[in-house]
Scaffold this active site. Structure first.
Site, short mmCIF file in Angstrom:
data_model
loop_
_atom_site.label_atom_id
_atom_site.label_comp_id
_atom_site.label_asym_id
_atom_site.label_seq_id
_atom_site.Cartn_x
_atom_site.Cartn_y
_atom_site.Cartn_z
CE1 TYR A 1 20.89 31.98 33.09
CE2 TYR A 1 19.23 30.87 31.75
CZ TYR A 1 19.82 32.04 32.21
OH TYR A 1 19.33 33.26 31.81
CE1 TYR A 2 19.35 25.26 39.53
CE2 TYR A 2 20.92 23.75 38.51
CZ TYR A 2 19.66 24.01 39.04
OH TYR A 2 18.72 23.01 39.10
CG HIS B 1 11.81 30.76 35.18
ND1 HIS B 1 12.33 30.89 33.91
CD2 HIS B 1 10.50 31.07 35.08
CE1 HIS B 1 11.37 31.25 33.07
NE2 HIS B 1 10.26 31.37 33.76
CE1 TYR B 2 15.42 27.21 43.42
CE2 TYR B 2 13.53 25.85 43.96
CZ TYR B 2 14.87 26.13 44.07
OH TYR B 2 15.68 25.31 44.81
CD GLN B 3 15.65 23.71 40.95
OE1 GLN B 3 16.64 23.91 40.27
NE2 GLN B 3 15.70 23.64 42.26
N PRO B 4 15.25 27.29 38.05
CG PRO B 4 17.31 28.30 38.54
CD PRO B 4 16.15 27.56 39.18
CG HIS C 1 18.38 34.40 34.70
ND1 HIS C 1 18.85 33.24 35.30
CD2 HIS C 1 17.28 34.01 33.99
CE1 HIS C 1 18.09 32.22 34.97
NE2 HIS C 1 17.13 32.66 34.17
CB ILE C 2 15.43 39.64 36.62
CG1 ILE C 2 15.99 39.55 38.04
CG2 ILE C 2 14.00 40.19 36.65
CD1 ILE C 2 16.20 40.89 38.70
CD GLU D 1 24.00 35.71 23.18
OE1 GLU D 1 22.90 36.29 23.22
OE2 GLU D 1 24.21 34.60 23.69
#
Length: 349
Positions: free
Chosen positions: A273-274, A268-271, A277-278, A182
């Site tokens: 993926y851990y 995000h929470y919960q995101p 990132h914004i 990417e």
């Protein structure tokens, strides 16, 4: 996204035709349910999406996969209708792939523009091979509001996060950060004042990359020690302020028709993926499930909360209660919060 040419691109595109439809998992408004697995029709604005997405479970060469497509409202009244929809997909063009995730543009039967030319009016995403956890994530489910105390986070949620990271679920993120996939989509890289400051930005795949009113970008940090907003401490405030300002500057530099006060930054929470990132979106983008209370936390509000918390530099977002929603099929619900509601002790991750 990964570059695919020649035989590789043809083989990837052929996967869509080989997909054998088994059943409908979900129909309705798009939600961010898995990393970089967001679909948007090439000719539909993100501000009006109700009923325009379907998620299908099927197989390719005997292995299960999940196919998600979006366009004008779908007919989903029977398996035969779903199979007919799939059979009508033509002109499949691979846009890229990363690990088990692949995304495409395609045409639905009879779609054309005002000049009678066939349109690529579908944005497709294929997860293959998929797991039982993918299937749960993409199935319709009830949601629950939960309150995660510092104790629940420390004793149950943090070990859960660690287990997921150790399963290799961040390979696609590291592929981007380390320059393997990417790279043509990366808008900017910022080295900051050292390795702990560096980050990159790229478009999120729920954006058509044209319509500024629905702009959606991601800022991925390079450092690996911050998994979620729970890891943010008072000592990170200068870095967070720097990160916020550089993200805003980079966005308006790339898209000069926008101004900084037309942008919203949240995490995000919960995101899904851990790896911290914004999300960067136009404030005009309709606030769907992924921007709603119980999912999205404004970056500025996080900074302000850290500033007003008592304690030294190690004081962190791990020290507060956080209330958010979970789907009932989520492992966090079935393995942690569901048992806790019943007065039972969750099993160790």
């Amino acid at each position: 996204m990964a570059t695919t040419t020649g035989n590789s691109r043809a083989a990837t595109e052929a996967l869509i035709a080989k997909f054998q439809v088994a059943k409908l998992l979900k129909q309705g408004t798009p939600r961010i349910l898995f990393p970089r697995v967001i679909e948007l029709s090439a000719n539909i604005h993100a501000t009006d999406q109700q009923g325009r997405r379907i998620t299908l479970l099927g197989t390719i060469d005997g292995e299960q996969g999940i196919l998600t497509a979006e366009r004008a409202a779908f007919s989903t009244e029977s398996l035969e209708v779903l199979q007919a929809f799939h059979a009508a997909i033509t002109r499949v063009k691979n846009l890229g792939d990363n690990d088990i995730y692949r995304w495409y543009l395609a045409s639905s039967n009879g779609s054309s523009d005002g000049n009678g030319e066939t349109q690529q009016d579908l944005k497709l995403n294929l997860i293959w091979p998929c797991t039982s956890q993918h299937i749960k994530k993409y199935s319709d489910q009830q949601v629950r509001m939960v309150t995660e105390t510092p104790e629940i986070y420390k004793n149950h949620v943090r070990p859960f996060m660690q287990a997921k990271r150790e399963e290799g679920r961040l390979n696609w993120v590291f592929n981007i950060l380390e320059g393997r996939t990417e790279q043509e989509d990366v808008i900017m890289r910022d080295a900051g004042h050292g390795p702990e400051d560096s980050f990159l930005m790229l478009p999120d795949l729920n954006w058509d990359r044209k319509t500024l009113s629905s702009l959606h970008l991601l800022a991925l940090i390079d450092r690996r020690d911050i998994w979620s907003l729970r890891d943010l401490q008072k000592r990170h405030i200068p870095w967070l302020r720097y990160l916020r300002q550089r993200v805003l500057e980079a966005t308006v530099s790339m898209y000069p028709d926008l101004e900084q006060d037309q942008l919203k930054l949240y995490v995000h929470y919960q995101p899904t993926y851990y790896h911290f990132h914004i999300h960067v979106v136009n404030v005009m983008l309709e606030a769907g499930a992924t921007q709603s209370t119980g999912k999205a936390f404004g970056l500025e509000n996080i900074i302000s909360q850290l500033e007003t918390m008592s304690g030294g530099d190690e004081t962190s977002m791990a020290d507060v209660d956080l209330t958010y929603y979970l789907g009932e099929a989520s492992e966090l619900w079935t393995d942690i919060f569901g048992p806790l509601k019943q007065g039972l002790q969750p099993q160790k991750a």
